[in-house]
Design a protein around this motif. Structure first.
Motif, PDB file in Angstrom:
ATOM      1  N   THR A   1       0.830  -1.205   0.000  1.00 43.98           N
ATOM      2  CA  THR A   1       0.000   0.000   0.000  1.00 43.98           C
ATOM      3  C   THR A   1       0.865   1.257   0.000  1.00 43.98           C
ATOM      4  OG1 THR A   1      -1.698  -1.194   1.213  1.00 43.98           O
ATOM      5  CG2 THR A   1      -1.824   1.210   1.250  1.00 43.98           C
ATOM      6  N   LYS A   2       0.596   2.146  -0.925  1.00 44.32           N
ATOM      7  CA  LYS A   2       1.316   3.424  -1.019  1.00 44.32           C
ATOM      8  C   LYS A   2       0.352   4.532  -0.620  1.00 44.32           C
ATOM      9  CE  LYS A   2       4.855   1.275  -2.592  1.00 44.32           C
ATOM     10  NZ  LYS A   2       5.600   0.657  -1.492  1.00 44.32           N
ATOM     11  N   LEU A   3       0.592   5.163   0.520  1.00 42.92           N
ATOM     12  CA  LEU A   3      -0.347   6.166   1.020  1.00 42.92           C
ATOM     13  C   LEU A   3      -0.466   7.366   0.090  1.00 42.92           C
ATOM     14  CD1 LEU A   3       0.305   5.985   4.856  1.00 42.92           C
ATOM     15  CD2 LEU A   3      -1.723   5.243   3.594  1.00 42.92           C
ATOM     16  N   GLU A   4       0.584   7.681  -0.651  1.00 48.36           N
ATOM     17  CA  GLU A   4       0.465   8.791  -1.597  1.00 48.36           C
ATOM     18  C   GLU A   4      -0.549   8.451  -2.688  1.00 48.36           C
ATOM     19  OE1 GLU A   4       3.192   7.090  -0.840  1.00 48.36           O
ATOM     20  OE2 GLU A   4       4.447   6.685  -2.595  1.00 48.36           O
ATOM     21  N   ASP A   5      -0.575   7.193  -3.118  1.00 42.07           N
ATOM     22  CA  ASP A   5      -1.574   6.775  -4.112  1.00 42.07           C
ATOM     23  C   ASP A   5      -2.973   6.766  -3.501  1.00 42.07           C
ATOM     24  OD1 ASP A   5       0.496   6.463  -5.921  1.00 42.07           O
ATOM     25  OD2 ASP A   5       0.601   4.266  -5.689  1.00 42.07           O
ATOM     26  N   VAL A   6      -3.082   6.345  -2.250  1.00 39.77           N
ATOM     27  CA  VAL A   6      -4.375   6.345  -1.569  1.00 39.77           C
ATOM     28  C   VAL A   6      -4.893   7.783  -1.448  1.00 39.77           C
ATOM     29  CG1 VAL A   6      -5.588   5.797   0.584  1.00 39.77           C
ATOM     30  CG2 VAL A   6      -3.853   4.218  -0.312  1.00 39.77           C
TER      31      VAL A   6
ATOM     32  N   GLY B   1      -8.843  11.904  -3.688  1.00 39.23           N
ATOM     33  CA  GLY B   1      -9.135  13.229  -4.221  1.00 39.23           C
ATOM     34  C   GLY B   1      -8.252  14.343  -3.715  1.00 39.23           C
ATOM     35  N   CYS B   2      -7.252  14.036  -2.938  1.00 39.30           N
ATOM     36  CA  CYS B   2      -6.335  15.083  -2.471  1.00 39.30           C
ATOM     37  C   CYS B   2      -5.559  15.624  -3.676  1.00 39.30           C
ATOM     38  CB  CYS B   2      -5.373  14.534  -1.418  1.00 39.30           C
ATOM     39  SG  CYS B   2      -6.193  14.020   0.106  1.00 39.30           S
ATOM     40  N   ASP B   3      -5.541  16.951  -3.832  1.00 44.04           N
ATOM     41  CA  ASP B   3      -4.948  17.566  -5.021  1.00 44.04           C
ATOM     42  C   ASP B   3      -3.431  17.654  -4.957  1.00 44.04           C
ATOM     43  OD1 ASP B   3      -7.397  17.981  -6.322  1.00 44.04           O
ATOM     44  OD2 ASP B   3      -7.738  19.822  -5.172  1.00 44.04           O
ATOM     45  N   ASN B   4      -2.882  18.031  -3.833  1.00 46.04           N
ATOM     46  CA  ASN B   4      -1.439  18.231  -3.717  1.00 46.04           C
ATOM     47  C   ASN B   4      -0.858  17.148  -2.821  1.00 46.04           C
ATOM     48  OD1 ASN B   4      -1.342  20.761  -5.209  1.00 46.04           O
ATOM     49  ND2 ASN B   4      -2.482  21.581  -3.463  1.00 46.04           N
ATOM     50  N   VAL B   5      -0.317  16.142  -3.443  1.00 43.31           N
ATOM     51  CA  VAL B   5       0.273  15.025  -2.707  1.00 43.31           C
ATOM     52  C   VAL B   5       1.714  14.877  -3.162  1.00 43.31           C
ATOM     53  CG1 VAL B   5       0.143  12.562  -2.180  1.00 43.31           C
ATOM     54  CG2 VAL B   5      -1.963  13.863  -2.622  1.00 43.31           C
TER      55      VAL B   5
END
Length: 184
Positions: free
Chosen positions: A115-120, A125-129
């Motif tokens: 699991t990659k939290l940045e992908d999650v 819908g988070c815009d700036n990751v």
């Protein structure tokens, strides 16, 4: 580089800012490294630093930095779509991803597996990751503050805890001095 080294690195950036810190050893480390009245230490609420940080950011204009762990975010996965759908440009979620539940003995989390939290976060819908390595955290955090947009940072680091004393400050004192810092 482990979490406590990251906290030492970013301490000058945190100075005077509203900081909500993850439960357990992360709060103990931050307290020992850079205690300030504008730090809110989570003492008994795993998974809620990001939620409390977002609520605080939505209710006042100062920049809020929530320092959370991968295990805590996985415990409260509802926080990422909540953040995505309630944008506060004064809010930064810094997920220190060491792939383990550090406060309970470094048991592996799924973030340390597939699991990659940045992908999650992006899928929610988070815009700036932004995903970064531990050594890049300070530069990445400062850029997010300067950008003035809600940002989720996933900082990859090694697992491990520094030996720090338990926070002996009364929870009411932590709350009261933090509330005074919010009002200042």
């Amino acid at each position: 580089m482990i979490r406590s080294e990251i906290l030492k690195d970013i301490a000058p950036i945190l100075n005077g800012r509203l900081v909500v810190c993850n439960i357990g050893i992360p709060s103990q480390e931050l307290h020992a490294i850079h205690d300030q009245a504008s730090n809110f230490y989570m003492l008994g609420t795993m998974g809620l630093a990001s939620s409390i940080g977002l609520g605080l950011a939505l209710s006042q204009p100062k920049t809020v930095i929530a320092i959370d762990g991968d295990g805590s975010v996985l415990t409260n996965l509802g926080t990422l779509p909540t953040i995505a759908n309630n944008v506060a440009d004064n809010f930064i979620l810094l997920i220190v991803d060491n792939g383990s539940y550090g406060s309970t003995g470094d048991q592996p989390t799924y973030a340390g597996m597939k699991t990659k939290l940045e992908d999650v976060a992006r899928a929610c819908g988070c815009d700036n990751v932004i995903a970064c390595q531990a050594e890049e955290t300070g530069k990445t955090l400062q850029a997010a503050i300067d950008n003035g947009k809600q940002t989720v940072i996933v900082c990859k680091c090694d697992s491990g805890n520094a030996k720090m004393p338990v926070i002996t400050m009364d929870p009411v004192t932590i709350r009261d001095r933090f509330m005074a810092a919010v009002r200042a």
